[in-house]
Structures are given as structure tokens and as C-alpha cells.
Design a protein around this motif. Structure first.
Motif, short mmCIF file in Angstrom:
data_model
loop_
_atom_site.label_atom_id
_atom_site.label_comp_id
_atom_site.label_asym_id
_atom_site.label_seq_id
_atom_site.Cartn_x
_atom_site.Cartn_y
_atom_site.Cartn_z
N ASP A 40 24.59 78.90 13.13
CA ASP A 40 24.65 80.12 13.94
C ASP A 40 24.05 79.86 15.31
OD1 ASP A 40 22.77 82.77 14.60
OD2 ASP A 40 24.85 83.20 14.11
N GLU A 41 24.67 80.42 16.35
CA GLU A 41 24.21 80.19 17.72
C GLU A 41 22.76 80.65 17.93
OE1 GLU A 41 28.70 80.64 17.99
OE2 GLU A 41 27.04 81.63 16.93
N ILE A 42 22.42 81.78 17.36
CA ILE A 42 21.06 82.30 17.52
C ILE A 42 20.05 81.38 16.84
CG2 ILE A 42 19.51 84.21 16.94
CD1 ILE A 42 21.83 86.12 17.33
N ARG A 43 20.44 80.84 15.69
CA ARG A 43 19.53 79.93 14.99
C ARG A 43 19.32 78.65 15.78
NH1 ARG A 43 17.79 76.54 11.18
NH2 ARG A 43 19.51 75.09 11.31
N ILE A 44 20.36 78.19 16.46
CA ILE A 44 20.23 76.99 17.28
C ILE A 44 19.26 77.24 18.43
CG2 ILE A 44 21.46 75.42 18.85
CD1 ILE A 44 23.94 75.82 17.07
N ILE A 45 19.42 78.39 19.10
CA ILE A 45 18.50 78.75 20.19
C ILE A 45 17.07 78.85 19.67
CG2 ILE A 45 17.79 80.73 21.60
CD1 ILE A 45 19.77 79.23 23.11
N SER A 46 16.90 79.49 18.52
CA SER A 46 15.56 79.66 17.94
C SER A 46 14.94 78.31 17.58
CB SER A 46 15.63 80.55 16.70
OG SER A 46 16.09 81.83 17.03
N ALA A 47 15.77 77.40 17.07
CA ALA A 47 15.28 76.07 16.70
C ALA A 47 14.82 75.30 17.93
CB ALA A 47 16.37 75.30 15.96
N ILE A 48 15.56 75.41 19.03
CA ILE A 48 15.18 74.75 20.27
C ILE A 48 13.87 75.34 20.80
CG2 ILE A 48 15.85 74.27 22.66
CD1 ILE A 48 18.78 74.45 21.70
N THR A 49 13.75 76.65 20.73
CA THR A 49 12.52 77.33 21.17
C THR A 49 11.32 76.84 20.36
OG1 THR A 49 13.80 79.31 21.75
CG2 THR A 49 11.42 79.56 21.56
N ALA A 50 11.48 76.77 19.05
CA ALA A 50 10.39 76.31 18.18
C ALA A 50 10.03 74.86 18.48
CB ALA A 50 10.81 76.46 16.71
N TYR A 51 11.03 74.05 18.72
CA TYR A 51 10.80 72.62 19.02
C TYR A 51 10.01 72.48 20.32
CZ TYR A 51 11.94 67.61 19.18
OH TYR A 51 11.87 66.23 19.19
N LEU A 52 10.41 73.24 21.34
CA LEU A 52 9.72 73.18 22.63
C LEU A 52 8.29 73.73 22.53
CD1 LEU A 52 12.56 74.20 25.10
CD2 LEU A 52 11.26 72.06 25.14
N THR A 53 8.11 74.74 21.70
CA THR A 53 6.76 75.29 21.49
C THR A 53 5.84 74.23 20.91
OG1 THR A 53 7.64 77.53 21.14
CG2 THR A 53 5.42 77.07 20.31
N GLN A 54 6.37 73.47 19.97
CA GLN A 54 5.58 72.40 19.36
C GLN A 54 5.24 71.31 20.39
OE1 GLN A 54 6.90 69.42 16.11
NE2 GLN A 54 6.12 71.18 14.97
N LEU A 55 6.23 70.96 21.23
CA LEU A 55 5.98 69.97 22.28
C LEU A 55 4.91 70.49 23.25
CD1 LEU A 55 9.48 68.50 23.27
CD2 LEU A 55 7.78 67.60 21.67
N TYR A 56 4.96 71.77 23.55
CA TYR A 56 3.97 72.36 24.46
C TYR A 56 2.56 72.27 23.87
CZ TYR A 56 1.83 75.73 27.66
OH TYR A 56 1.02 76.33 28.58
N LEU A 68 14.57 82.65 25.47
CA LEU A 68 14.33 83.98 24.92
C LEU A 68 15.30 85.01 25.49
CD1 LEU A 68 10.41 83.98 24.91
CD2 LEU A 68 11.92 83.82 22.93
N ASN A 69 15.59 84.89 26.79
CA ASN A 69 16.57 85.79 27.40
C ASN A 69 17.96 85.55 26.81
OD1 ASN A 69 14.75 87.12 29.06
ND2 ASN A 69 15.03 85.70 30.77
N SER A 70 18.29 84.29 26.56
CA SER A 70 19.59 83.95 25.98
C SER A 70 19.72 84.51 24.57
CB SER A 70 19.78 82.43 25.96
OG SER A 70 19.72 81.89 27.26
N GLU A 71 18.64 84.40 23.81
CA GLU A 71 18.66 84.94 22.44
C GLU A 71 18.84 86.45 22.47
OE1 GLU A 71 15.79 85.16 18.47
OE2 GLU A 71 15.35 83.72 20.05
N LEU A 72 18.18 87.10 23.41
CA LEU A 72 18.31 88.55 23.54
C LEU A 72 19.75 88.93 23.90
CD1 LEU A 72 16.79 91.25 23.51
CD2 LEU A 72 16.33 90.93 25.94
N GLN A 73 20.38 88.17 24.78
CA GLN A 73 21.77 88.42 25.15
C GLN A 73 22.68 88.29 23.93
OE1 GLN A 73 21.85 85.63 28.75
NE2 GLN A 73 23.41 87.11 29.29
#
Length: 322
Positions: free
Chosen positions: A228-244, A294-299
Motif C-alpha cells: 500500500d502506498e501509505i504503508r510505503i510512506i510510513s515505512a520510509i518515515t520510520a526508517y528516517l526517524t531511526q537514522l535521525y 507527513l504531508n504526502s501521507e496526509l494527502q
């Protein structure tokens, strides 16, 4: 109260016999409801969603127990039980300590119950359950695996949770798939059994994305296999959060420590990969990347939109920010 405080009451055996559970995590609401009502030799009356009937619920808690058994009432609903009716049910439990009443509210109006004064006249414990943090989710799934005699370590569980975007319920359901294997479960086993195709790996896709390589064929492959597109966006967000988190820790301490950053010890090569990727991105860039995602997920969550088009556009913009 929150989960940590409630856990201390459970450990100290200082809990009440009536509970109001609510919050963001349906999984934890279900888990604690089952934990507190899974008692032998009891008369259980359960209502789900629209089944609730006040008169029969009241009668169940009012009647004497049969053969010395205890009466348990469980109400699970997204709709709020009228306050007057709820107060009466809670008062009945106060009068009979042998009874147990759990009201599991799955709705979104948390303010109604997130108040110490809401049930001040009763002994009821109102508990708000947030989505488990990463280390909490790992511990929950790990404990479940031990109960079902599944040999899996926390690093592999973390991989499993990433596949399901941190959804503890989905990750816990997967544990049953591993029960037939009389060996230690690896990340490769998880990929084969959960994805169905080992070639589909979001982590590899995200690494290619962050390395500013052409990702479009991989994205198409992932979408064609049902992601799912939203799950892909969420996974990228989580990955970047961990890198941060790695980035911040390294900037403060000079070197990464997986146990302190992730909450569990990870293989050294994984730590090195994460640390290397983390320091390549500037702190202010992380903020821009998160805002974009986050804006993309909201869209995407808006009605009548082309989620695939939004996803592709967002990932192209993401690479330009790197």
C-alpha cells in the motif's frame, strides 16, 4: 493513568475489579482485557459493538454467582456507554469485589475518559493505551514468541515489525506461522514467509532511494505485489526517524550504541550501515524530509486522490532534498 502506572498496580496486586480501557492502541486494549478476564470458573457475559444492553448487563453484575463462581462483564464498543449507565455498572462492581467489569472503548473521544475525576466516585481504573514504542512492541512480540515456543531474537522481531509498519497485532499474528519450524527464525525466513517473495524488501528499496539511485522499477515491483502506498510512506518515515536517532546520538557521543538507540543489540554490520547512512544527512534536512513525507501521507488519506502519483512525486522530491 497510563500503561506503566497500571503495570505497577498489576505487579503489586493493587488493581481494582473494574476498568475502563481506551486510547490509540486497540491491540493493547484487547491484550489487557484478555489478561484480566482470562479466569477459570467464571460466568462471562461479553458484548461487542452494538450488542450492548444495559438491563441485561446490570442483571449480570447484580445476580449472585452460580456455585460460587465469579461474574465477569466485558463491553467492547466504539460507541460510548451512557455515563449514567456506566456509573451504575461500576458501582455494582464496587459493591461486589468478586465481580469484574471491563469496558473497552475503541472510539476516538479520549477526553471523556482521560480524566481522573471521571470515575472519582468509584474504584474503577481508567487506563489510556498509546501505540507501543519500538522497544515495547519488540518485547510484546518476543514474549508471545516465547509462550508459543518460537525461537526468534529481537533483531528479527524488529525486522518483522518494520514489515508491518510497527503494527504489533499483525506482527503477533505472524508468530503462528513460525511455530512449525524447529529452528531459529531468521530475517530471511521472515521475508519468505511474510512477504511471500524474498525479493520484496522495503529496507533495500529505502536504501536505494536514499542513495539517490533510480528506484522506479523497484517501486513498481513493490506496488504490484500488493504493498500500500501509505504503508510505503510510513515505512520510509520510520526508517528516517531511526537514522535521525543515530545521527543525534553520534553527534553527542561520538559513536553509535545500538542498545541505547534502538533498545536492543543489533549486529555490528547493521549498526555500521545505519551510522554511515545517518551522518550523511544534515539535521535540518531530516526536518524537511519528515515534513514532506507527513504531508504526502496526509494527502493520500484524502478521498478521490491518485495515491501512486502522490507517492512517486514525493519520492522524487525527497531525493532532491538529499
Amino acid at each position: 493513568m497510563y500503561k506503566n502506572e497500571f503495570d505497577k498496580h498489576i505487579q503489586n496486586k493493587s488493581i481494582s475489579n473494574s476498568f475502563v480501557f481506551f486510547g490509540e492502541s486497540s491491540f493493547l486494549i484487547d491484550m489487557y482485557t484478555k489478561m484480566l478476564t482470562n479466569i477459570e470458573n467464571t460466568n462471562i457475559l461479553s458484548y461487542y459493538h452494538d450488542e450492548y444492553d444495559f438491563n441485561s448487563a446490570k442483571a449480570h453484575l447484580s445476580q449472585g454467582s452460580l456455585f460460587g463462581d465469579r461474574n465477569i462483564l466485558i463491553i467492547k464498543s466504539e460507541k460510548k456507554v451512557p455515563k449514567k449507565e456506566l456509573d451504575i455498572l461500576l458501582e455494582l462492581c464496587d459493591k461486589n469485589p468478586d465481580n469484574i467489569f471491563v469496558y473497552a472503548y475503541y472510539g476516538s473521544d479520549h477526553k471523556t475518559y482521560n480524566n481522573k475525576k471521571a470515575f472519582a466516585k468509584t474504584k474503577a481504573m481508567n487506563v489510556r493505551f498509546f501505540h507501543p514504542k519500538e522497544y515495547e512492541a519488540q518485547n510484546i512480540v518476543f514474549q508471545l514468541a516465547q509462550e508459543k515456543n518460537v525461537n526468534i531474537d529481537k533483531f528479527t522481531i524488529s525486522h518483522l515489525l518494520k514489515i508491518h509498519n510497527g503494527d504489533v497485532a499483525l506482527a503477533s499474528n505472524e508468530i503462528d506461522k513460525f511455530r512449525v519450524y524447529d529452528k531459529a527464525i531468521t530475517t530471511k525466513d521472515v521475508d519468505n514467509l511474510v512477504y511471500g517473495l524474498a525479493s520484496i524488501n522495503l529496507d533495500d528499496f529505502i536504501k536505494k532511494l536514499l542513495d539517490k539511485k533510480d528506484f522506479r522499477d523497484d517501486l513498481l515491483n513493490i506496488l504490484e505485489h500488493g504493498e500500500d502506498e501509505i504503508r510505503i510512506i510510513s515505512a520510509i518515515t520510520a526508517y528516517l526517524t531511526q537514522l535521525y536517532m543515530f545521527n543525534i546520538y553520534i553527534r553527542i557521543n561520538g559513536a553509535p550504541n545500538a542498545l541505547e538507540i534502538l533498545g536492543y543489540p543489533a549486529p555490528s554490520f547493521i549498526v555500521e550501515q545505519k551510522a554511515s547512512a545517518a551522518i550523511k544527512i544534515k539535521p535540518q534536512t531530516y526536518s524537511k524530509l519528515h515534513e514532506l513525507l507527513l504531508n504526502s501521507e496526509l494527502q493520500m488519506k484524502s478521498s478521490n486522490v491518485d495515491k501512486s502519483a502522490i507517492l512517486l512525486s514525493s519520492l522524487i522530491r525527497l531525493q532532491k532534498l538529499l
